[in-house]
Design a protein around this motif. Structure first.
Motif, PDB file in Angstrom:
ATOM      1  N   ASP A   1     -50.167 -31.838  44.801  1.00 44.26           N
ATOM      2  CA  ASP A   1     -49.139 -32.161  43.313  1.00 44.26           C
ATOM      3  C   ASP A   1     -47.707 -31.511  43.560  1.00 44.26           C
ATOM      4  O   ASP A   1     -47.227 -31.959  43.180  1.00 44.26           O
TER       5      ASP A   1
ATOM      6  N   SER B   1     -45.820 -34.606  45.049  1.00 41.05           N
ATOM      7  CA  SER B   1     -45.517 -35.556  44.091  1.00 41.05           C
ATOM      8  C   SER B   1     -44.676 -35.099  43.125  1.00 41.05           C
ATOM      9  O   SER B   1     -44.098 -36.571  42.285  1.00 41.05           O
ATOM     10  N   ARG B   2     -44.862 -34.259  42.635  1.00 38.45           N
ATOM     11  CA  ARG B   2     -43.284 -33.969  41.508  1.00 38.45           C
ATOM     12  C   ARG B   2     -42.112 -34.305  42.407  1.00 38.45           C
ATOM     13  O   ARG B   2     -40.899 -33.905  41.746  1.00 38.45           O
TER      14      ARG B   2
END
Length: 378
Positions: A372, A375-376
């Motif tokens: 996460d 990916s950000r």
């Protein structure tokens, strides 16, 4: 460091002694840790408690006999020729700053294994991710064996969508001589990073990963890339550090032995001391040069980076306080994107130990967080 047990026949006799000791000790360990209240941590399983004890014994053997396990890595390189690659030294102009070649330390070829197979050069999809993993070992033990690489590569593929992972085995300082001290291993990591890029993968799709001393080296490479005013090599898309050794001093053994977590880690403090004496310039007998210190012992030497940095530590390991402090220092630098994650019951080096200790579920939580975060950052 000189040891009588590193020579035959004493080494052979010592092996016989340790094997006998382990056979006798195992039933006692099973009884000793049968109740949660008798384990190093009540939350630990019987398996974790017993394995910790056996790992400590294994490292006692390594230190007493000065065995670095490099022979087993080389044997695996020969066993899997279809997955083995040898990265040739890069152009000398890339080894700048603290990596500069000198009379003692020159760039060398670096071998490693691909998982599950070597990628086809120039045939990468635009979003295909490649991982380069640098294993630990206190700068003196080899952990580039296939069995370790499989666990790391499997985790990268399952949780981070990595198609290929390369696990490199750099020069060990235990090889003896000034030519294997700092910055030899760091030169090797630059060599293999350049090799991975040369295959045609997009730099933003490369994940640089390292555990323990390997995390130290991965971080040092990132510092080197950021320190170059006109980047000679592009930066990776993300860096993952697993229990990175961020405080490397001439008295590391005694310092970490005094940790409040000394009784719950699988770290042998004499191994850390061997590592520092072998890796530090001058064997740790002289002060480290100001230019070299941040690369060797990054705690209290944060730097600015445009690369997302994911840092993990186990709540039961002696490195925990240092790793958490360093992550905070890096996060405080304006513009940095840093995520610190911890696993309360884990000891040292979750990415290398999760399969053996039965901590797959704990690793999945951490990897989900890393996925996460990265990916950000895209």
């Amino acid at each position: 460091m000189v040891s009588l047990l590193s020579r035959q026949p004493w080494k052979g006799l010592y092996v016989v002694f340790l094997v006998g000791k382990a056979i006798i000790r195992l039933p006692w360990l099973l009884m000793r840790y049968s109740l949660p209240s008798t384990r190093p941590l009540p939350e630990w399983s019987l398996r974790m408690s017993v394995i910790r004890d056996l790992v400590l014994q294994l490292h006692e053997y390594n230190v007493a006999t000065l065995s670095n396990d490099m022979a087993s890595v080389q044997a695996d390189h020969e066993r899997f020729p279809d997955r083995f690659a040898l990265a040739a030294p890069a152009d000398l102009h890339l080894y700048t700053g603290v990596l500069r070649p000198d009379a003692a330390t020159q760039p060398a070829a670096v071998g490693g294994l691909w998982y599950p197979s070597p990628p086809r050069a120039g045939a990468f999809a635009d979003d295909e991710k490649i991982a380069l993993h640098v294993p630990g070992g206190a700068f003196v033990l080899a952990f580039g064996q296939d069995m370790h690489g499989r666990d790391v590569a499997g985790a990268m593929a399952r949780h981070l969508g990595v198609s290929h992972t390369f696990v490199a085995q750099y020069r060990l300082s235990s090889a003896g001589g000034e030519d294997t001290r700092f910055p030899a291993a760091l030169q090797d990591i630059l060599t293999v990073y350049r090799y991975v890029l040369s295959l045609g993968v997009r730099p933003q799709n490369v994940l640089l990963s390292g555990d323990s001393a390997g995390g130290n080296l991965a971080l040092a490479l990132l510092r080197h890339l950021e320190a170059t005013e006109e980047p000679l090599l592009p930066r990776p898309g993300g860096v993952l550090l697993w229990s990175p050794w961020v405080r490397v001093t001439a008295s590391a053994g005694a310092e970490y032995a005094a940790s409040r977590r000394a009784g719950t880690d699988s770290m042998l403090f004499s191994l850390l001391q061997w590592g520092t004496e072998a890796y530090l310039p001058g064997g740790g007998k002289t002060p480290v040069a100001d230019e070299q210190l941040p690369y060797i012992s990054p705690l209290h030497h944060p730097f600015r980076t445009r690369v997302p940095l994911f840092i993990h530590a186990g709540g039961a390991e002696v490195f925990y306080d240092d790793v958490r402090a360093f992550a905070g220092q890096m996060a405080a630098v304006d513009g940095n994107r840093v995520r610190f994650a911890e696993t309360a019951i884990a000891g040292h080096d979750l990415i290398m130990s999760y399969a053996g200790l039965g901590l797959e579920a704990e690793l999945e939580v951490v990897m989900s967080d890393a996925r996460d975060f990265l990916s950000r950052a895209d």
